[in-house]
Design a protein around this motif. Structure first.
Motif, short mmCIF file in Angstrom:
data_model
loop_
_atom_site.label_atom_id
_atom_site.label_comp_id
_atom_site.label_asym_id
_atom_site.label_seq_id
_atom_site.Cartn_x
_atom_site.Cartn_y
_atom_site.Cartn_z
N ASN A 8 143.84 -83.29 82.91
CA ASN A 8 142.39 -83.36 83.11
C ASN A 8 141.84 -84.76 82.88
O ASN A 8 140.85 -85.16 83.50
CB ASN A 8 141.70 -82.37 82.17
CG ASN A 8 140.19 -82.45 82.26
OD1 ASN A 8 139.61 -82.16 83.29
ND2 ASN A 8 139.55 -82.87 81.17
N THR A 9 142.46 -85.54 81.99
CA THR A 9 141.94 -86.85 81.63
C THR A 9 142.06 -87.87 82.74
O THR A 9 141.45 -88.95 82.67
CB THR A 9 142.70 -87.38 80.40
OG1 THR A 9 144.11 -87.15 80.60
CG2 THR A 9 142.26 -86.68 79.14
N GLN A 13 148.41 -97.71 79.24
CA GLN A 13 148.72 -98.77 80.19
C GLN A 13 147.83 -98.73 81.43
O GLN A 13 147.56 -99.76 82.03
CB GLN A 13 150.19 -98.70 80.59
CG GLN A 13 151.14 -99.08 79.45
CD GLN A 13 152.53 -99.45 79.93
OE1 GLN A 13 152.83 -99.42 81.10
NE2 GLN A 13 153.38 -99.79 78.98
N LEU A 14 147.38 -97.53 81.81
CA LEU A 14 146.60 -97.40 83.04
C LEU A 14 145.10 -97.34 82.80
O LEU A 14 144.32 -97.26 83.75
CB LEU A 14 147.07 -96.17 83.83
CG LEU A 14 148.53 -96.23 84.30
CD1 LEU A 14 148.92 -94.93 84.99
CD2 LEU A 14 148.74 -97.40 85.25
N VAL A 64 154.66 -80.11 91.71
CA VAL A 64 155.05 -81.44 91.26
C VAL A 64 154.36 -81.70 89.93
O VAL A 64 153.44 -80.99 89.54
CB VAL A 64 154.67 -82.53 92.29
CG1 VAL A 64 155.41 -82.32 93.60
CG2 VAL A 64 153.16 -82.57 92.52
N MET A 65 154.85 -82.73 89.21
CA MET A 65 154.18 -83.12 87.98
C MET A 65 152.97 -84.00 88.32
O MET A 65 152.94 -84.67 89.34
CB MET A 65 155.13 -83.91 87.07
CG MET A 65 156.34 -83.14 86.64
SD MET A 65 157.19 -83.91 85.23
CE MET A 65 157.56 -85.54 85.86
N ASP A 66 151.98 -83.98 87.44
CA ASP A 66 150.86 -84.90 87.60
C ASP A 66 151.04 -86.04 86.61
O ASP A 66 150.47 -86.03 85.52
CB ASP A 66 149.53 -84.18 87.36
CG ASP A 66 148.34 -85.10 87.63
OD1 ASP A 66 148.47 -85.99 88.49
OD2 ASP A 66 147.30 -84.94 86.97
N HIS A 67 151.86 -86.99 87.01
CA HIS A 67 152.09 -88.19 86.19
C HIS A 67 152.20 -89.39 87.09
O HIS A 67 152.44 -89.28 88.30
CB HIS A 67 153.35 -88.03 85.34
CG HIS A 67 153.18 -87.08 84.20
ND1 HIS A 67 152.41 -87.37 83.09
CD2 HIS A 67 153.63 -85.81 84.01
CE1 HIS A 67 152.41 -86.34 82.27
NE2 HIS A 67 153.14 -85.38 82.80
N PHE A 68 151.99 -90.55 86.51
CA PHE A 68 152.08 -91.81 87.23
C PHE A 68 153.31 -92.60 86.81
O PHE A 68 153.76 -93.49 87.54
CB PHE A 68 150.82 -92.64 86.97
CG PHE A 68 149.56 -91.87 87.27
CD1 PHE A 68 149.17 -91.63 88.58
CD2 PHE A 68 148.77 -91.37 86.25
CE1 PHE A 68 148.02 -90.91 88.86
CE2 PHE A 68 147.61 -90.66 86.52
CZ PHE A 68 147.23 -90.42 87.84
#
Length: 309
Positions: free
Chosen positions: A85-86, A123-124, A42-46
């Motif tokens: 990583n951030t 934004q986060l 999966v992607m690592d995004h919000f």
């Protein structure tokens, strides 16, 4: 670790209600497993990415979703393509990936990169900084994460992170396979040669052969057998016998294939495998028609002869 044929799930917009969203994710992972795929990512995004949809479209948190997929599958390796990583303190990421490895009984893959989606950071509340800042953070993070994955207890004081005798228990294995995504010849490829098991090459079809040559040259520089650093490419596939290449958006023509499953296999042989890349990780457009059962199975059957090595 062997990643010859992977499935990436890049979005969760299936035209279903929320109650059916994750069952649809499970169905894709199980179809991939049954079809002979060796890994699911999966992607690592919000937020959803700009090229795939608007930011407010559904996006599951990666490691929560992977933990659930670990209980719904039996064989496929599971990971992100790739972790930003951030978004997490290195010790938290080490804990997340070792937990996934325990839950999956040794099927976790740690994909990691610098992070790049600025809107998400802004934004986060994640610090974005310059590319140099993010690469420095990744370099420091690896000095913490890699020892922790081996069962060591690192103490580290850097510009961005500080830890003291950090540990991650329980662990299922002393080595979790490491994947990095990118193709930068000055930083990413040398970093992959030094630390990683797998490089997912982010480049167009026409660039692949040259990038593989650079990988081999950097391996020679550092005395590493190039065969020990696996490579792959992420490719979008539209499985439709009526589809023709002119349907591919201009910005995707170096990373997307269309046609029947057999035609797609022929295109990937020419564009990816003949360039010296070891494997492909496929994603399929689902945001318009939703998940179409059978397409993953057809791709698995057509690609099996190319990825059996």
């Amino acid at each position: 670790m062997t990643i010859r044929l992977g499935l990436q799930i890049p979005n969760f917009s299936y035209g279903t209600g929320i109650a059916e969203l994750f069952p649809t994710v499970i169905a894709q992972a199980r179809e991939a497993e049954a079809a002979g795929f060796d890994s699911v990512f999966v992607m690592d995004h919000f937020y959803q990415l700009p090229m795939l949809g608007s930011p407010d479209q559904p996006m599951l948190e990666a490691y929560t979703a992977l933990g659930a997929l670990a209980t719904a599958t039996e064989r496929v390796q599971l990971g992100t393509l790739v972790t930003g990583n951030t978004y997490r303190n290195p010790t938290l990421l080490a804990k997340s990936i070792t937990t996934l490895d325990v839950i999956s009984r040794g099927r976790a893959v740690l994909g990691i990169g610098t992070g790049w989606f600025e809107l998400e950071h802004d934004q986060l509340g994640f610090e974005f900084g310059t590319f140099t800042d993010r690469f420095e953070k990744l370099d420091e993070a690896l000095q913490i994460i890699l020892p922790m994955l081996k069962g060591e207890r690192p103490t580290f004081a850097g510009k961005h992170y500080r830890v003291r005798e950090a540990m991650a228990n329980p662990r299922f294995r002393d080595h979790i396979p490491l994947m990095i995504g990118g193709s930068g010849e000055k930083k990413t490829i040398p970093l992959a040669v030094r630390h990683f098991d797998h490089l997912n090459v982010i480049a167009g079809f026409d660039e692949l052969a040259a990038k593989i040559d650079v990988v081999k040259a950097r391996c020679d520089d550092l005395g590493r057998d190039p065969a020990t650093l696996e490579t792959s490419m992420l490719v979008t596939a539209m499985v439709d016998e009526r589809a023709t290449p002119d349907l591919i958006p201009s910005g995707m023509r170096q990373r997307m294939v269309v046609g029947s499953a057999e035609s797609i296999a022929e295109q990937l042989q020419e564009k990816v495998f003949d360039a010296g890349v070891d494997g492909v990780i496929m994603n399929l457009p689902t945001s318009v028609q939703g998940y179409q059962p059978g397409q993953i199975t057809a791709l698995g059957a057509a690609l099996k002869p190319l990825t059996a090595g």
